[in-house]
Design a protein around this motif. Structure first.
Motif, mmCIF file in Angstrom:
data_model
loop_
_atom_site.group_PDB
_atom_site.id
_atom_site.type_symbol
_atom_site.label_atom_id
_atom_site.label_comp_id
_atom_site.label_asym_id
_atom_site.label_seq_id
_atom_site.Cartn_x
_atom_site.Cartn_y
_atom_site.Cartn_z
ATOM 1 N N PRO A 44 0.508 -61.081 21.565
ATOM 2 C CA PRO A 44 0.436 -59.651 21.879
ATOM 3 C C PRO A 44 0.621 -58.809 20.610
ATOM 4 C CG PRO A 44 2.534 -60.573 22.623
ATOM 5 C CD PRO A 44 1.773 -61.689 21.983
ATOM 6 N N ASP A 83 -2.015 -51.065 31.012
ATOM 7 C CA ASP A 83 -1.123 -51.346 29.891
ATOM 8 C C ASP A 83 0.277 -50.920 30.330
ATOM 9 O OD1 ASP A 83 0.209 -51.595 27.500
ATOM 10 O OD2 ASP A 83 -1.322 -50.576 26.288
ATOM 11 N N HIS A 97 0.786 -54.550 19.003
ATOM 12 C CA HIS A 97 0.938 -53.117 19.260
ATOM 13 C C HIS A 97 -0.021 -52.421 18.303
ATOM 14 C CE1 HIS A 97 4.903 -53.550 21.425
ATOM 15 N NE2 HIS A 97 4.757 -54.737 20.847
ATOM 16 N N THR A 155 -0.685 -51.768 23.841
ATOM 17 C CA THR A 155 -0.537 -53.205 23.601
ATOM 18 C C THR A 155 -1.862 -53.892 23.898
ATOM 19 O OG1 THR A 155 0.221 -53.676 25.849
ATOM 20 C CG2 THR A 155 1.912 -53.206 24.214
#
Ligand SMILES: N[C@@H](CCC(=O)NCCCC(=O)O)C(=O)O
Length: 254
Positions: free
Chosen positions: A22, A90, A24, A15
């Motif tokens: 945010p 993370d 991915h 992430t």
């Protein structure tokens, strides 16, 4: 399964924060490692932690590739002292990958883990990490020189000595090989049941397999995904992983 159907390899994401949002994400070289090196189809897995129903996910996959990352495993996962302030973590990746790796290995699903992934796999089996290898003493420099070009940083950096009875020796026929090296942390205590496959000249564990795994469960500290098709040693690792995924896929569908 039709002869042309390729195995499906899950790649869990890191992430990151981009602006206000945010994300991915997975680096392109890992995706291309699966495509070119393993001749498989990649599918990215979001770092959803507890919200990922791992059994329902894993039963649809034929393999897992656990990537490297600039972030570090949070030390509470291996009873280590707190990281220095400002260390990149993370927690969503930790919360996703640690249970996912264990569940995948338990069911015999092929797993190849790279760099941070190698460190995660060690932690999953109760191992610990040196947080700053260069401060421990007795180890050569394992970090990249960030002033170099990316080609130089991922170029050959040091030798690894390959265990003669291991999988790497069987796949490659080699006793030593040159590898790249881009990590600040390194293995301290080896996890329970992990079998060393290669070490650097300074003794640092650079590759291991899970000794009693039902299937392919292999991890390396270096980056074999880097230009995998141009490096026969790196390619041998991805070929073995891809073959294991193909065998799993054939069993899963038959
Ligand atoms: N943060 C850990 C793991 C190092 C690592 O995985 N580096 C990869 C960097 C980027 C990439 O190639 O994906 C450590 O420093 O030991």
């Amino acid at each position: 399964m039709s002869a042309t159907r390729k195995p499906l390899v899950g790649i869990p994401c890191c992430t990151t924060q981009q602006g206000l949002h945010p994300f991915h994400q997975v680096g392109d070289k890992y995706i291309m490692g699966v495509v070119d090196g393993a001749d498989a189809l990649p599918v990215l897995i979001p770092a959803l932690g507890d919200q990922l129903v791992s059994d329902q996910l894993l039963e649809r996959l034929d393999g897992l590739l656990i990537t490297g990352s600039p972030s570090n495993v949070e030390p509470h996962h291996y009873n280590g002292p707190p990281s220095d302030p400002g260390t990149q973590h993370d927690p969503q990746r930790d919360a996703t990958n640690l249970p996912l790796i264990r569940a995948a290995v338990e069911r015999g699903l092929p797993v190849l883990a790279i760099c941070r992934g190698f460190q995660e796999m060690n932690v999953v089996y109760g191992g610990s990490l040196h947080q700053k290898l260069h401060e421990v003493g007795g180890y050569q420099e394992h970090r990249e020189d960030k002033s170099q070009t990316v080609e130089q940083q991922y170029g050959p950096a040091h030798a690894v000595n390959i265990e003669p009875e291991g999988w790497l020796a069987r796949w490659t026929g080699l006793q030593t090989a040159m590898v790249n090296s881009l990590h600040t942390q390194g293995l301290d205590r080896l996890g329970d049941g992990l079998v060393v496959e290669a070490r650097a000249d300074d003794g640092l564990v650079e590759a291991f397999r899970v000794g009693d795994a039902a299937g392919f469960a292999f991890a390396v500290q270096w980056h074999p995904e880097w230009k995998v098709r141009e490096n026969p040693f790196y390619q041998a690792i991805f070929t073995a992983f891809g073959d294991a995924c193909r065998q799993w896929a054939a069993k899963r569908v038959s």
